[in-house]
Design a protein around this motif. Structure first.
Motif, PDB file in Angstrom:
ATOM      1  N   LEU A  44       1.020  -1.018   0.065  1.00 42.42           N
ATOM      2  CA  LEU A  44      -0.070  -0.057   0.066  1.00 42.42           C
ATOM      3  C   LEU A  44       0.949   1.214   0.024  1.00 42.42           C
ATOM      4  CD1 LEU A  44      -2.848   1.062   0.322  1.00 42.42           C
ATOM      5  CD2 LEU A  44      -2.686   1.294   2.745  1.00 42.42           C
ATOM      6  N   LEU A  45       0.648   2.195  -1.095  1.00 35.75           N
ATOM      7  CA  LEU A  45       1.320   3.483  -1.104  1.00 35.75           C
ATOM      8  C   LEU A  45       0.513   4.505  -0.572  1.00 35.75           C
ATOM      9  CD1 LEU A  45       2.600   3.071  -4.900  1.00 35.75           C
ATOM     10  CD2 LEU A  45       3.881   2.520  -2.715  1.00 35.75           C
ATOM     11  N   PRO A  46       1.315   5.450  -0.127  1.00 34.62           N
ATOM     12  CA  PRO A  46       0.613   6.871   0.203  1.00 34.62           C
ATOM     13  C   PRO A  46      -0.023   7.382  -0.779  1.00 34.62           C
ATOM     14  CG  PRO A  46       2.963   6.777   1.064  1.00 34.62           C
ATOM     15  CD  PRO A  46       2.695   5.716   0.200  1.00 34.62           C
ATOM     16  N   ARG A  47      -1.233   8.165  -0.476  1.00 36.09           N
ATOM     17  CA  ARG A  47      -1.880   8.813  -1.608  1.00 36.09           C
ATOM     18  C   ARG A  47      -1.115   9.813  -2.459  1.00 36.09           C
ATOM     19  NH1 ARG A  47      -3.117  10.783  -5.426  1.00 36.09           N
ATOM     20  NH2 ARG A  47      -5.202  11.545  -6.007  1.00 36.09           N
ATOM     21  N   ARG A  48      -0.336  10.474  -1.772  1.00 29.59           N
ATOM     22  CA  ARG A  48       0.196  11.613  -2.581  1.00 29.59           C
ATOM     23  C   ARG A  48       1.731  11.212  -2.817  1.00 29.59           C
ATOM     24  NH1 ARG A  48      -3.679  14.609  -4.742  1.00 29.59           N
ATOM     25  NH2 ARG A  48      -4.947  15.534  -3.286  1.00 29.59           N
ATOM     26  N   GLY A  49       2.103  11.892  -4.161  1.00 23.97           N
ATOM     27  CA  GLY A  49       3.492  11.566  -4.535  1.00 23.97           C
ATOM     28  C   GLY A  49       3.296  11.698  -5.947  1.00 23.97           C
ATOM     29  N   ASP A 105      -7.847  -2.091   7.374  1.00 21.29           N
ATOM     30  CA  ASP A 105      -6.971  -2.260   8.542  1.00 21.29           C
ATOM     31  C   ASP A 105      -6.138  -1.080   8.411  1.00 21.29           C
ATOM     32  OD1 ASP A 105      -8.180  -4.420   9.380  1.00 21.29           O
ATOM     33  OD2 ASP A 105      -6.727  -5.918   8.596  1.00 21.29           O
ATOM     34  N   ALA A 106      -5.581  -0.666   7.170  1.00 18.96           N
ATOM     35  CA  ALA A 106      -4.456   0.279   7.062  1.00 18.96           C
ATOM     36  C   ALA A 106      -4.922   1.834   7.250  1.00 18.96           C
ATOM     37  CB  ALA A 106      -3.830   0.135   5.888  1.00 18.96           C
ATOM     38  N   VAL A 134      -5.190   8.776   4.415  1.00 19.11           N
ATOM     39  CA  VAL A 134      -3.989   8.647   5.195  1.00 19.11           C
ATOM     40  C   VAL A 134      -3.868   7.056   5.709  1.00 19.11           C
ATOM     41  CG1 VAL A 134      -2.917   9.408   7.087  1.00 19.11           C
ATOM     42  CG2 VAL A 134      -4.453  10.812   5.912  1.00 19.11           C
ATOM     43  N   VAL A 135      -2.450   6.665   5.523  1.00 21.44           N
ATOM     44  CA  VAL A 135      -1.812   5.432   5.876  1.00 21.44           C
ATOM     45  C   VAL A 135      -1.641   5.421   7.443  1.00 21.44           C
ATOM     46  CG1 VAL A 135      -0.438   3.609   5.454  1.00 21.44           C
ATOM     47  CG2 VAL A 135      -1.149   4.948   3.553  1.00 21.44           C
ATOM     48  N   ARG A 136      -2.578   4.678   8.023  1.00 19.48           N
ATOM     49  CA  ARG A 136      -2.334   4.954   9.619  1.00 19.48           C
ATOM     50  C   ARG A 136      -1.535   3.623   9.813  1.00 19.48           C
ATOM     51  NH1 ARG A 136      -8.670   5.566  11.432  1.00 19.48           N
ATOM     52  NH2 ARG A 136      -9.084   7.682  10.632  1.00 19.48           N
ATOM     53  N   GLU A 155      -0.396 -11.578   5.047  1.00 13.47           N
ATOM     54  CA  GLU A 155      -0.974 -10.192   5.120  1.00 13.47           C
ATOM     55  C   GLU A 155       0.340  -9.636   6.296  1.00 13.47           C
ATOM     56  OE1 GLU A 155      -3.760 -12.481   5.226  1.00 13.47           O
ATOM     57  OE2 GLU A 155      -3.883 -12.223   3.101  1.00 13.47           O
ATOM     58  N   VAL A 156       0.601  -8.352   6.002  1.00 15.17           N
ATOM     59  CA  VAL A 156       1.490  -7.717   6.976  1.00 15.17           C
ATOM     60  C   VAL A 156       0.904  -6.392   7.292  1.00 15.17           C
ATOM     61  CG1 VAL A 156       3.737  -6.697   7.724  1.00 15.17           C
ATOM     62  CG2 VAL A 156       3.555  -8.976   6.497  1.00 15.17           C
ATOM     63  N   VAL A 157       0.229  -5.897   8.335  1.00 19.04           N
ATOM     64  CA  VAL A 157      -0.036  -4.718   8.957  1.00 19.04           C
ATOM     65  C   VAL A 157       0.656  -4.277  10.096  1.00 19.04           C
ATOM     66  CG1 VAL A 157      -2.296  -3.312   9.327  1.00 19.04           C
ATOM     67  CG2 VAL A 157      -2.260  -5.411   7.802  1.00 19.04           C
ATOM     68  N   ASP A 158       1.396  -3.301  10.040  1.00 15.93           N
ATOM     69  CA  ASP A 158       2.014  -2.707  11.179  1.00 15.93           C
ATOM     70  C   ASP A 158       2.043  -1.310  11.393  1.00 15.93           C
ATOM     71  OD1 ASP A 158       4.319  -4.338  13.286  1.00 15.93           O
ATOM     72  OD2 ASP A 158       4.684  -2.095  13.058  1.00 15.93           O
ATOM     73  N   ARG A 159       2.070  -0.611  12.777  1.00 19.26           N
ATOM     74  CA  ARG A 159       2.252   0.797  12.887  1.00 19.26           C
ATOM     75  C   ARG A 159       3.558   1.412  12.347  1.00 19.26           C
ATOM     76  NH1 ARG A 159      -1.609   2.630  15.952  1.00 19.26           N
ATOM     77  NH2 ARG A 159      -3.059   1.049  17.452  1.00 19.26           N
TER      78      ARG A 159
END
Length: 200
Positions: A44-49, A105-106, A134-136, A155-159
């Motif tokens: 998953l990428l940030p929205r902006r860039g 989740d993200a 916003v990627v939390r 799957e990997v989800v982490d802060r």
């Protein structure tokens, strides 16, 4: 080593002139034709860039050229090559449940939530759609080799961003290390075999 296809996968919701970018994934490996939104590796990428903005413009142009204006969800696959970003596939409808669950989740929301809002309250959708997500919690979806040698989903989800990025990079490396498929028309059952003769 065989080349690993690289690209981007976008999930959106369209409502006439308005649109919501729900998630942008960097993907590696070819999608399974039976489940088009499933990739061996997805980060998953940030929205902006710069790349993301280019990808969104390319995806929207491709959808509009196909006459897809909503209302409703759609997904776009983009190929990333030395020549730039180009459309590879378009699909109308919700993204695969696996990526939507990871997105939820993200980000705390997913494509289905925005599709429901567009249907239930178009005015509220138009007001909120331009707000970038916003990627939390950074997230990645992977297909990793299991003890049986077959790919298994993980799957990997982490802060923190490092675990998801590290897992995605490892998955891409594993894809690149897969042996190249045997050339068509050769019998690979025994070393040094010659092409099989056709039957009369």
């Amino acid at each position: 080593m065989p080349p690993v296809p690289a690209g981007l996968h976008l999930s959106l919701v369209l409502l006439e002139a308005s649109h919501r970018v729900c998630a942008i994934w960097r993907v590696s490996g070819a999608a399974d034709p039976r489940t088009p939104c499933e990739f061996p590796g997805a980060l998953l990428l940030p929205r902006r860039g710069a790349e993301q903005d280019w990808a969104v413009d390319t995806a929207l142009t491709a959808l509009h050229r196909r006459g897809v204006h909503g209302p409703g969800p759609a997904c776009v696959d983009l190929a990333v090559t030395a020549d730039g970003i180009t459309p590879a596939a378009l699909r109308v409808g919700l993204c695969a449940e696996r990526l939507r669950a990871l997105t939820r989740d993200a980000l705390g929301e997913d494509q289905a939530d925005w599709a429901a809002l567009a249907h239930r309250d178009p005015a509220a959708f138009r007001t909120a759609a331009d707000r970038p997500y916003v990627v939390r919690r950074p997230a990645a979806a992977l297909a990793v080799p299991g003890p049986d040698g077959l790919p298994h989903r993980a799957e990997v989800v982490d802060r923190r961003p490092e675990p998801a990025l590290r897992a995605y990079t490892a998955a891409v490396s594993a894809l690149a290390e897969r042996p190249e498929p045997a050339p068509a028309g050769r019998d690979t059952a025994h070393p040094g075999a010659t092409p099989s003769a056709g039957r009369a």
